[in-house]
Scaffold this active site. Sequence first.
Site: not given
Length: 319
Positions: A10, A91-92, A116, A200, A249
């Site tokens: 993102q 991340s994503l 998510r 996170h 994660q």
Amino acid sequence: MSIALLFPGQGSQSVGMLAALTARYPSAAQCFERASSALGFDLARLVAHGPAERLNATEFTQPAMLVAGVATWHAWREQGGGAPAVVAGHSLGEFTALVCAQALPFEAAVQLVQFRGQIMQQAVPEGVGAMAAILGIDDAEVEALCGESSQGEVVQAVNYNSPGQVVIAGHAAAVERAMRLAQERGAKRTLRLPVSVPAHSPLMREAAQKLALRLEQIEVRTPVYRYISAVDALEHSDPADIRATLVRQLASPVRWTQTVRALLAVAPTLIECGPGKVLTGLTRRIERGAQCYALEDPDSLAAAVAATSTVTAPGAAHV
């Protein structure tokens, strides 16, 4: 030439992203069509025309960015780009990497990351959480000032993006205290990020539990390409281990500096698949001489294929 494929998360999204790529490469355009069918709304139209406020909402950003990364991968293969030695994502972007490595089914992954996004937003009410970038202080100092700033709340380093660039997240008040302390300690800059979800951080543990239940319903296969997770900068191949890593994660820091160094130990050339050049910029801060390319449009894609291929026949991406 060995290459690593990197997939952004993102923050790289924008209205109109990848318009030239999807116009040139039918396989890329088909990714958005397939995703729209899976989601039950016209994702292609949202990405092409906005509004930006809707695209930037987490539950829409996440599927949009996953599909953008997969679409770029399809265009890469259609142009004749080679298969990677290793894949990774920020991340994503880890979910995108696993789709392209055929470990996650495409349609199921699109639905999964929308879910998510929804559970991440639900985990922390609007305005309660925050994220901020701290520039010009080393990792240990950022960790220390977060500890001093918590005062019973949550704030911690969550993205180790490059030397001297760390993102912190947690309760909004604690993040503000950490930003002020960082400025007092000599930070070159502190920047509040335009997101309310403290990704996170430990505040995502409830969401991680929900994600674990959803992942149990999805087939996870052994990746066909090596996959290095940014959770720990290590390779993961066992499906059960991959499931556990994706759950972990959500409430664990992104160790991107370590991950890039692990990737470069496998492949000397890094290819960023998706809109923007965020990961390419970070790579050059981590290893100044690293060879990296960002695939933003047909010209940059063709140039990267030419630079990394000897004689490579076009191929399907098979996701």
